[in-house]
Structures are given as structure tokens and as C-alpha cells.
Design a protein around this motif. Sequence first.
Motif, mmCIF file in Angstrom:
data_model
loop_
_atom_site.group_PDB
_atom_site.id
_atom_site.type_symbol
_atom_site.label_atom_id
_atom_site.label_comp_id
_atom_site.label_asym_id
_atom_site.label_seq_id
_atom_site.Cartn_x
_atom_site.Cartn_y
_atom_site.Cartn_z
ATOM 1 N N ASN A 145 47.025 90.399 -66.353
ATOM 2 C CA ASN A 145 46.241 89.509 -67.215
ATOM 3 C C ASN A 145 47.034 88.265 -67.600
ATOM 4 O O ASN A 145 46.794 87.698 -68.653
ATOM 5 C CB ASN A 145 45.849 90.249 -68.507
ATOM 6 N N LEU A 146 47.970 87.860 -66.769
ATOM 7 C CA LEU A 146 48.877 86.764 -67.134
ATOM 8 C C LEU A 146 48.246 85.417 -66.804
ATOM 9 O O LEU A 146 48.301 84.956 -65.673
ATOM 10 C CB LEU A 146 50.220 86.929 -66.434
ATOM 11 N N ASP A 147 47.637 84.818 -67.803
ATOM 12 C CA ASP A 147 47.091 83.472 -67.707
ATOM 13 C C ASP A 147 47.981 82.610 -68.597
ATOM 14 O O ASP A 147 47.942 82.758 -69.822
ATOM 15 C CB ASP A 147 45.642 83.454 -68.199
ATOM 16 N N PRO A 148 48.821 81.725 -68.025
ATOM 17 C CA PRO A 148 49.759 80.955 -68.831
ATOM 18 C C PRO A 148 49.112 80.177 -69.979
ATOM 19 O O PRO A 148 49.757 79.876 -70.964
ATOM 20 C CB PRO A 148 50.408 80.000 -67.828
ATOM 21 N N ALA A 149 47.825 79.859 -69.857
ATOM 22 C CA ALA A 149 47.140 79.115 -70.913
ATOM 23 C C ALA A 149 46.562 80.028 -71.993
ATOM 24 O O ALA A 149 46.270 79.582 -73.093
ATOM 25 C CB ALA A 149 46.030 78.259 -70.316
ATOM 26 N N GLN A 150 46.384 81.310 -71.684
ATOM 27 C CA GLN A 150 45.783 82.265 -72.626
ATOM 28 C C GLN A 150 46.569 83.574 -72.643
ATOM 29 O O GLN A 150 46.012 84.659 -72.484
ATOM 30 C CB GLN A 150 44.322 82.536 -72.259
ATOM 31 N N THR A 151 47.866 83.477 -72.828
ATOM 32 C CA THR A 151 48.750 84.634 -72.821
ATOM 33 C C THR A 151 48.712 85.363 -74.157
ATOM 34 O O THR A 151 48.672 84.746 -75.214
ATOM 35 C CB THR A 151 50.195 84.203 -72.508
ATOM 36 N N GLN A 152 48.741 86.683 -74.090
ATOM 37 C CA GLN A 152 48.925 87.521 -75.274
ATOM 38 C C GLN A 152 49.946 88.587 -74.893
ATOM 39 O O GLN A 152 49.785 89.251 -73.874
ATOM 40 C CB GLN A 152 47.612 88.179 -75.699
ATOM 41 N N ILE A 153 51.004 88.722 -75.698
ATOM 42 C CA ILE A 153 52.042 89.684 -75.384
ATOM 43 C C ILE A 153 52.332 90.536 -76.607
ATOM 44 O O ILE A 153 51.887 90.247 -77.725
ATOM 45 C CB ILE A 153 53.347 88.999 -74.918
ATOM 46 N N GLN A 154 53.104 91.588 -76.362
ATOM 47 C CA GLN A 154 53.611 92.410 -77.436
ATOM 48 C C GLN A 154 55.131 92.241 -77.489
ATOM 49 O O GLN A 154 55.777 92.153 -76.433
ATOM 50 C CB GLN A 154 53.291 93.885 -77.206
ATOM 51 N N ILE A 155 55.674 92.173 -78.698
ATOM 52 C CA ILE A 155 57.121 92.077 -78.877
ATOM 53 C C ILE A 155 57.565 93.302 -79.681
ATOM 54 O O ILE A 155 57.084 93.525 -80.787
ATOM 55 C CB ILE A 155 57.532 90.786 -79.600
ATOM 56 N N PHE A 156 58.450 94.103 -79.082
ATOM 57 C CA PHE A 156 58.940 95.343 -79.677
ATOM 58 C C PHE A 156 60.299 95.060 -80.309
ATOM 59 O O PHE A 156 61.242 94.705 -79.611
ATOM 60 C CB PHE A 156 59.104 96.410 -78.598
ATOM 61 N N ILE A 157 60.392 95.238 -81.624
ATOM 62 C CA ILE A 157 61.630 95.013 -82.359
ATOM 63 C C ILE A 157 62.170 96.357 -82.829
ATOM 64 O O ILE A 157 61.494 97.062 -83.601
ATOM 65 C CB ILE A 157 61.419 94.078 -83.573
ATOM 66 N N ALA A 158 63.371 96.731 -82.386
ATOM 67 C CA ALA A 158 63.966 97.997 -82.782
ATOM 68 C C ALA A 158 64.309 97.946 -84.269
ATOM 69 O O ALA A 158 64.889 96.973 -84.750
ATOM 70 C CB ALA A 158 65.244 98.258 -81.969
ATOM 71 N N ILE A 159 63.903 98.997 -84.992
ATOM 72 C CA ILE A 159 64.170 99.068 -86.422
ATOM 73 C C ILE A 159 64.870 100.383 -86.755
ATOM 74 O O ILE A 159 64.789 101.359 -86.007
ATOM 75 C CB ILE A 159 62.898 98.908 -87.277
ATOM 76 N N LYS A 160 65.592 100.383 -87.891
ATOM 77 C CA LYS A 160 66.317 101.573 -88.327
ATOM 78 C C LYS A 160 65.386 102.526 -89.037
ATOM 79 O O LYS A 160 64.354 102.168 -89.529
ATOM 80 C CB LYS A 160 67.464 101.176 -89.260
#
Length: 160
Positions: A145-160
Motif C-alpha cells: 500500500n506504499l503510495d508516496p503521496a498517501q503514506t500511513q505507517i506505524q512507528i514502534f517505540i520500545a518502552i520500559k
Amino acid sequence: MHTYITKQPAITLTGVHVRTTNAEEAGPNRRLPQLWETYFQSQMTSQIPTINSHLIYALYTDYESDAAGAYTTLIGHEAAGEKSQDEDKFHTVQVPAGKYLVFTTEKGPVYEVVAQAWGNIWAYFQESVEVRAYTGDYELYDARNLDPAQTQIQIFIAIK
């Protein structure tokens, strides 16, 4: 931006990598755009076995200290386990199992939504009860689903 907490198993990622800092990435000597170019030119999914080759990981790991220090960025895929002769061209990293706070971006131009998301993440952790672990954070892109003009991603941040 939508968020939720999840536990993720350990994963092994293989890809191209570079060592940088946020200060370098804010200036004229940015390394990450070139790293993305190197990734796309490598055609690594045709050279090495991967799991879910449609999922592209941009991993931030090997933190010197925190968001102000140096870190390694790897762009690649989850390794399938069996080693190929071409795999020596790429760097392999083990991301430990852990608890993650997941941020889902809005849809929009890729560079805008990613930059905006990281700005929101840094602001979030200045006031949050959650504490970053700095063991391995990653952006997850779905190439189907990679449309450079309509991108949506998830960012996973490691937490304690």
C-alpha cells in the motif's frame, strides 16, 4: 495520531545501515535519504530470503545514549533464517522482544508524515509516564500500500 501499547517478539532484521545522529539529520549532511536510496537500489528481497517481504522496516538501534546521541539506522526486512551467499552484503540485527508504544501516522506525503510523527513522538515522551527503552525502535512500511503521496505507517517505540 493513534497510539496503543503492544508486546512484540524478538525479530531479526537484515538490511543496509548507517550510523548517524538527529543533529546530522537536521543539517546539510543528512545520511538517511541516501540510505533509503541504497536500500531501493539493493533489491535485497530478490537476493536473500525474507519473511513478509512486503514489510519494510526502518530500525533505529544501538543508541549511544538517547535521542540526542548517535544511533544506527537499518532499512530492510525480517530475515528468514537460512543464510544466503548474498547476505554478507547486508547487516543483520536482532531486535529484542519487548513492550512498544505504537504510533500510527496520518495519511500524507511520506516525508511529511514521518517527520511530523517523530516530532509528535519526541514531544509525547517529554510529558509521558512511559519511558523509552532505547533498545530498538522501528518504522513499519507496508509496500503493498506504499503510495508516496498517501503514506500511513506505524512507528514502534520500545518502552520500559
